[in-house]
Write a protein that holds these residues in place. Sequence first.
Motif, mmCIF file in Angstrom:
data_model
loop_
_atom_site.group_PDB
_atom_site.id
_atom_site.type_symbol
_atom_site.label_atom_id
_atom_site.label_comp_id
_atom_site.label_asym_id
_atom_site.label_seq_id
_atom_site.Cartn_x
_atom_site.Cartn_y
_atom_site.Cartn_z
ATOM 1 N N SER A 51 0.537 -1.245 0.255
ATOM 2 C CA SER A 51 0.186 0.417 -0.160
ATOM 3 C C SER A 51 0.749 2.103 0.130
ATOM 4 O O SER A 51 2.249 1.955 0.782
ATOM 5 C CB SER A 51 -1.272 -0.540 1.815
ATOM 6 O OG SER A 51 -2.077 1.734 1.230
ATOM 7 N N ALA A 52 0.207 2.079 -0.394
ATOM 8 C CA ALA A 52 1.429 3.359 -1.333
ATOM 9 C C ALA A 52 0.532 4.102 0.436
ATOM 10 O O ALA A 52 1.053 5.298 0.267
ATOM 11 C CB ALA A 52 1.773 3.710 -2.446
ATOM 12 N N GLU A 53 -0.471 4.059 0.565
ATOM 13 C CA GLU A 53 -0.706 4.475 1.484
ATOM 14 C C GLU A 53 -1.068 4.383 3.029
ATOM 15 O O GLU A 53 -0.623 3.514 2.798
ATOM 16 C CB GLU A 53 -2.185 5.331 1.508
ATOM 17 C CG GLU A 53 -2.754 5.956 0.207
ATOM 18 C CD GLU A 53 -3.881 5.726 -0.907
ATOM 19 O OE1 GLU A 53 -5.093 5.675 0.271
ATOM 20 O OE2 GLU A 53 -4.185 6.041 -1.518
ATOM 21 N N SER A 54 -1.042 4.905 4.002
ATOM 22 C CA SER A 54 -1.445 4.736 5.552
ATOM 23 C C SER A 54 -2.113 4.131 5.522
ATOM 24 O O SER A 54 -3.391 4.096 5.111
ATOM 25 C CB SER A 54 -0.780 5.201 6.311
ATOM 26 O OG SER A 54 -1.710 6.363 6.904
ATOM 27 N N GLY B 280 -3.430 6.678 10.361
ATOM 28 C CA GLY B 280 -2.813 5.244 9.675
ATOM 29 C C GLY B 280 -1.945 4.708 10.898
ATOM 30 O O GLY B 280 -0.700 5.349 11.210
ATOM 31 N N TYR B 281 -1.503 3.411 9.842
ATOM 32 C CA TYR B 281 -0.284 2.432 10.473
ATOM 33 C C TYR B 281 0.696 2.891 8.557
ATOM 34 O O TYR B 281 0.060 2.516 7.792
ATOM 35 C CB TYR B 281 0.053 1.327 10.452
ATOM 36 C CG TYR B 281 -0.749 2.118 12.523
ATOM 37 C CD1 TYR B 281 -0.225 2.190 12.827
ATOM 38 C CD2 TYR B 281 -2.165 1.799 12.041
ATOM 39 C CE1 TYR B 281 -1.269 2.434 14.375
ATOM 40 C CE2 TYR B 281 -2.947 1.423 13.242
ATOM 41 C CZ TYR B 281 -2.467 2.085 14.461
ATOM 42 O OH TYR B 281 -3.092 2.213 15.594
ATOM 43 N N ARG B 282 2.157 3.163 8.796
ATOM 44 C CA ARG B 282 2.407 2.522 7.782
ATOM 45 C C ARG B 282 3.881 1.729 8.370
ATOM 46 O O ARG B 282 4.764 2.038 9.168
ATOM 47 C CB ARG B 282 3.211 3.572 7.015
ATOM 48 C CG ARG B 282 2.119 3.949 5.759
ATOM 49 C CD ARG B 282 2.600 5.058 4.505
ATOM 50 N NE ARG B 282 3.144 4.086 4.050
ATOM 51 C CZ ARG B 282 4.280 5.042 2.998
ATOM 52 N NH1 ARG B 282 3.809 6.013 2.282
ATOM 53 N NH2 ARG B 282 4.888 4.736 1.311
ATOM 54 N N LEU B 283 4.637 1.176 7.233
ATOM 55 C CA LEU B 283 6.188 0.658 7.396
ATOM 56 C C LEU B 283 6.647 1.241 7.067
ATOM 57 O O LEU B 283 6.724 2.083 5.631
ATOM 58 C CB LEU B 283 5.537 -0.661 6.894
ATOM 59 C CG LEU B 283 5.517 -2.112 7.184
ATOM 60 C CD1 LEU B 283 5.428 -2.830 6.952
ATOM 61 C CD2 LEU B 283 5.690 -2.287 8.928
ATOM 62 N N GLN B 284 8.162 1.548 7.964
ATOM 63 C CA GLN B 284 9.201 2.445 7.243
ATOM 64 C C GLN B 284 10.502 1.601 8.374
ATOM 65 O O GLN B 284 10.566 0.479 8.584
ATOM 66 C CB GLN B 284 9.105 3.453 8.107
ATOM 67 C CG GLN B 284 9.811 5.371 8.208
ATOM 68 C CD GLN B 284 9.528 6.038 9.130
ATOM 69 O OE1 GLN B 284 8.449 6.662 8.697
ATOM 70 N NE2 GLN B 284 10.216 6.533 9.590
ATOM 71 N N ILE B 285 11.435 2.150 6.779
ATOM 72 C CA ILE B 285 12.403 1.185 7.046
ATOM 73 C C ILE B 285 13.049 1.938 8.399
ATOM 74 O O ILE B 285 13.063 3.545 9.323
ATOM 75 C CB ILE B 285 13.382 1.625 6.310
ATOM 76 C CG1 ILE B 285 13.239 1.139 4.486
ATOM 77 C CG2 ILE B 285 14.676 1.389 6.051
ATOM 78 C CD1 ILE B 285 13.252 0.053 4.523
#
Lengths: 165, 165, 271
Positions: free
Chosen positions: A12-15, A57-62
């Motif tokens: 997903s490009a969005e959270s 929302g949530y997003r994965l980040q390095i």
Amino acid sequence: MREALLALFLSSAESLSRERLAAIFGDDPAYVGWEAALDILLAAGEGPLQLISVAGGYRLQIHPRHRDLLVRLHVDAPRPLSKAVLETLAVIAYQQPVTRPEIEHWRGVSVNAQIMQQLQELGWVAVVGHRETPGRPALWATTSEFLQHFGLASLEDLPTVMLSK
Amino acid sequence: MREALLALFLSSAESLSRERLAAIFGDDPAYVGWEAALDILLAAGEGPLQLISVAGGYRLQIHPRHRDLLVRLHVDAPRPLSKAVLETLAVIAYQQPVTRPEIEHWRGVSVNAQIMQQLQELGWVAVVGHRETPGRPALWATTSEFLQHFGLASLEDLPTVMLSK
Amino acid sequence: MSTAHGPAGQGVQVHGQPLEALPEGLFIPPDALELLLDSFSGPLELLLWLIRRNRMDIRDIPVAEVTRQYLLYLQEARRRNLELAAEYLLMAAWLAEIKARMLLPAPPAGDEEELDPRLELVRRLEALAQVQAQAENLQQLPRAGQDFWMAAAMGPEHWPLPPPLLTLENVAGTWLRILTRPKPDEIPAHTLSQPQMGLRQRMVDLLRHCRQDASRAWYLAELLPDLNRHTLAISLLAILELLRQQALQLRQEESLEWQVQIAVQEIPAHA
């Protein structure tokens, strides 16, 4: 479950909000326990990844511990923002929704069309309506891309301004 | 090492070649053994991810086993069909097998290729043969997906349409 | 008093160097003024910078002194032939007006509603100071692609089409509508009983008709009398075919009427 969550976030490009995830998993028995898995992911991350709250929302980040390595790959950092662009963005972010004449009033100078266009092309601001005054001027506000770019969970996370009175 | 590789691939929208990776890792003693790690990643993947070879290098892709879940996130909500598509589907359902000229005869207008393509992409109609007349026009019929979508056991379960004479 | 100063780092920057390095007083090194005015977005910002540099209280501005300094900058700019926007002069006029009003005798006692003539200026300076502090805050935020990176991987190449919103009743209802509406070939069906004419035959007839008087042109209306749909179509086709074969030619007659007449005339065979 952990894998399914990672797959969703990575695609997903969005959270993704909890509500969105709930709608996706539904009552599917294959995905029972997704909320517990989400909480673990939030707390502990996964390998080089951490789950952060961003844009509602949530997003994965390095994970930042890999920053030095990533800088070697991403040599083209985003362009620094000019003072005029930063100030215009600041007025929109902190005063939204706001019209262009109002932005000009705050900054004390006219805001040229290029600045607004640059902010629009970055995807950080958008017209969200019109003020019901003569001429119906457009009302500007920031987008969820703005929150994502600056890693903000919501507008309330904008740094507060300390002006001594 | 595995984490560093994942961090690089997941932060990059482009594929990365071995040469590019070699330039990034260089002789850095912290990343000795990255090539072996790359080969393991290529062979075994990592969680929901698989490393695939594409033109110009490698990139991480979400394993197809998660496809059904991702569809729930990425595929839009159902929309109504256009009148032309709906009519074409109705003719095929009730007159099958039927040729395109015959569909055009029933509808009274020409049926363009896009309409047939849209129905095919939905997986609801397919070519099942050819009429043995000049030009051998393709014969169209509905598929088992069509029956499944509407919960029909067979075509005989289609609602009967009575024409009062 | 050092009130009204925002967070650190708010000073004007010229080429990345803080302007705090500018010497005190009004000595302006060569080119500095140009850079200075260049970096200001407008007169309000120059004024705010002057107030801060003098460590003045934004809520109690010594207008006379600020105005003096502001005008000196403007004079210096003009002496060096720098182009100044009209707003700079407008600000000068505003400052002069405030100064004049402050020199007027104090209002009669009890008139508490009397406003400080500096109030509007203070409001605008505070607004700008706030925007500058907010812009500074934004600049301190981490940025994607520079300070942190989002993680993403490729999904499948193609997503299926969304399932259409459709019920079985829609399909059946549509089929019923198709069955009950008149079909286009039911309409011309009755003309099929009319005596049919072949294209070739019609071409011969038309040429013979035109030859009745080879000197004149024939209007389409004359060549296409009241015919049924089928014969009309064949006749038109015949005329088009004769035109193509250059047995007939088409003339557009100038007409005084709104309608343009199209006439057909036989092309005489070359000897």
